[in-house]
Design an enzyme around this catalytic site. Structure first.
Site, PDB file in Angstrom:
ATOM      1  N   ASP A  97       0.808  -1.218   0.000  1.00 62.27           N
ATOM      2  CA  ASP A  97       0.000   0.000   0.000  1.00 62.27           C
ATOM      3  C   ASP A  97       0.843   1.270   0.000  1.00 62.27           C
ATOM      4  O   ASP A  97       2.069   1.227   0.198  1.00 62.27           O
ATOM      5  CB  ASP A  97      -0.973   0.007   1.201  1.00 62.27           C
ATOM      6  CG  ASP A  97      -0.308  -0.455   2.498  1.00 62.27           C
ATOM      7  OD1 ASP A  97       0.934  -0.400   2.572  1.00 62.27           O
ATOM      8  OD2 ASP A  97      -1.017  -0.855   3.419  1.00 62.27           O
TER       9      ASP A  97
ATOM     10  N   GLU B 210      -9.769  -2.097   5.367  1.00 59.23           N
ATOM     11  CA  GLU B 210     -10.417  -1.842   6.641  1.00 59.23           C
ATOM     12  C   GLU B 210     -11.653  -2.723   6.800  1.00 59.23           C
ATOM     13  O   GLU B 210     -12.181  -3.236   5.812  1.00 59.23           O
ATOM     14  CB  GLU B 210     -10.838  -0.364   6.699  1.00 59.23           C
ATOM     15  CG  GLU B 210      -9.686   0.622   6.510  1.00 59.23           C
ATOM     16  CD  GLU B 210      -8.775   0.716   7.745  1.00 59.23           C
ATOM     17  OE1 GLU B 210      -8.828  -0.170   8.623  1.00 59.23           O
ATOM     18  OE2 GLU B 210      -8.002   1.677   7.832  1.00 59.23           O
TER      19      GLU B 210
ATOM     20  N   ASN C 220      -7.614  -3.131  14.345  1.00 56.25           N
ATOM     21  CA  ASN C 220      -8.996  -3.472  13.974  1.00 56.25           C
ATOM     22  C   ASN C 220      -9.053  -4.682  13.038  1.00 56.25           C
ATOM     23  O   ASN C 220     -10.094  -4.974  12.462  1.00 56.25           O
ATOM     24  CB  ASN C 220      -9.676  -2.261  13.314  1.00 56.25           C
ATOM     25  CG  ASN C 220      -8.956  -1.799  12.052  1.00 56.25           C
ATOM     26  OD1 ASN C 220      -7.998  -2.435  11.611  1.00 56.25           O
ATOM     27  ND2 ASN C 220      -9.404  -0.714  11.462  1.00 56.25           N
TER      28      ASN C 220
ATOM     29  N   HIS D  28      -7.277  -5.041  10.210  1.00 54.69           N
ATOM     30  CA  HIS D  28      -7.032  -4.771   8.796  1.00 54.69           C
ATOM     31  C   HIS D  28      -5.717  -5.403   8.329  1.00 54.69           C
ATOM     32  O   HIS D  28      -4.806  -5.637   9.116  1.00 54.69           O
ATOM     33  CB  HIS D  28      -7.105  -3.269   8.482  1.00 54.69           C
ATOM     34  CG  HIS D  28      -5.932  -2.451   8.883  1.00 54.69           C
ATOM     35  ND1 HIS D  28      -5.996  -1.081   9.022  1.00 54.69           N
ATOM     36  CD2 HIS D  28      -4.653  -2.782   9.174  1.00 54.69           C
ATOM     37  CE1 HIS D  28      -4.810  -0.632   9.369  1.00 54.69           C
ATOM     38  NE2 HIS D  28      -3.984  -1.643   9.476  1.00 54.69           N
TER      39      HIS D  28
HETATM   40  P1  PGA Z   1       2.143  -1.691  12.675  1.00 54.39           P
HETATM   41  O1  PGA Z   1       0.947  -1.602  11.647  1.00 54.39           O
HETATM   42  O2  PGA Z   1       3.079  -2.724  12.143  1.00 54.39           O
HETATM   43  O3  PGA Z   1       2.753  -0.338  12.681  1.00 54.39           O
HETATM   44  O4  PGA Z   1       1.555  -2.084  13.990  1.00 54.39           O
HETATM   45  C1  PGA Z   1       0.371  -2.756  11.161  1.00 54.39           C
HETATM   46  C2  PGA Z   1      -0.836  -2.426  10.325  1.00 54.39           C
HETATM   47  O5  PGA Z   1      -1.506  -1.418  10.618  1.00 54.39           O
HETATM   48  O6  PGA Z   1      -1.128  -3.179   9.387  1.00 54.39           O
END
Ligand code: PGA
Length: 255
Positions: free
Chosen positions: A66, A142, A135, A137
């Site tokens: 992304d 999302e 959450n 994702h």
């Molecule tokens: P993080 O993010 O590795 O910074 O915890 C993971 C994500 O949001 O997919």
């Protein structure tokens, strides 16, 4: 339950385990097409790979999950910049062999289509690395009513904006772009193998719902239950809400 689950002592051990699996993959297939992720979770892996000057990534290609909308690759908040800093500048992968969706492209719809085409024309992803949001994702997919398909433009949830503001934008949600381009969930699960990492108590809910809950687009990572070759590498804190935790091996000896 087809997913393999490795529970590690802490973040450091999680990073060591995933590094070993990456090296094994690279040695078995030097021309691996990697699917890579940004965020704080894979930093320990990238750090370790970056130090291993004996590894040869010259035949590898990589596609990231992304990128934020409108940020140019040279913007220090862009995921392109993050990947350069954390990994690509430290390994011998050529610039023409790594790809991220371009969030600053004029025509974002064509950009998404071209990105999916590029992945397909390179034979698809051999090993996809994922983190998980609080959450549930994956990428920027999302929680919603439908699993997303190919690369697409997403509206970030308030929760994700807050999580990312705290980590990368000095807590200022106004500075976080509100939209991003993300590989879709169904595109992600086309990868031949998937490794998903999680560290910390704040991921415990998402981890248990994804592994032990119903498969639902309301918890995007739950789709991984349907994939044949998924390895979760999670530390004890992230595993703390798994109901069947005691039946799972606390081990790194799978290697
Ligand atoms: P993080 O993010 O590795 O910074 O915890 C993971 C994500 O949001 O997919």
């Amino acid at each position: 339950m087809k997913n393999k689950i490795i529970i590690t002592k802490d973040y450091k051990e999680m990073s060591e385990v995933v590094t070993k699996l990456f090296i094994k993959q690279l040695l078995e297939k030097p021309s691996t097409v990697w699917g890579l992720a940004t965020g704080s979770t894979p930093v320990g892996l990238y750090e370790r790979l970056g130090k291993r000057k004996d590894l040869d990534f010259s035949k590898s290609k990589s596609f990231n999950l992304d990128e934020y909308e409108s940020l140019k690759p040279d913007d220090p908040q862009s995921y392109y910049y993050f990947m350069q800093e954390e990994l690509f500048s430290k390994i011998n992968i050529s610039e023409s062999n790594y790809f991220l969706p371009n969030g600053a492209a004029e025509d974002l719809v064509s950009e998404c289509k071209n990105y999916d085409f590029l992945i397909k024309s390179n034979g698809g992803i051999d090993l996809q690395l994922l983190g998980i949001g609080t959450n549930g994702h994956v990428g920027f997919n999302e929680p919603s009513n439908k699993f997303s398909d190919g690369t697409h433009l997403v509206d970030l949830t308030d929760q994700t904006i807050k999580d990312n503001a705290d980590k990368y934008f000095e807590g200022n949600t106004n500075l976080v772009p509100k939209r991003a381009l993300s590989m879709g969930t169904m595109q992600i699960v086309k990868a031949k193998k998937i490794i998903i990492l999680a560290s910390g108590k704040n991921k415990a809910w998402a981890v248990s719902e994804s592994i032990e809950g119903t498969v639902t687009p309301k918890v995007p990572a739950s789709i991984l239950q349907k994939h044949d070759d998924v390895t979760w590498i999670i530390d004890k804190a992230a595993a703390s809400k798994l109901k069947n935790r005691n039946k799972l091996e606390l081990t790194t000896k799978v290697l």
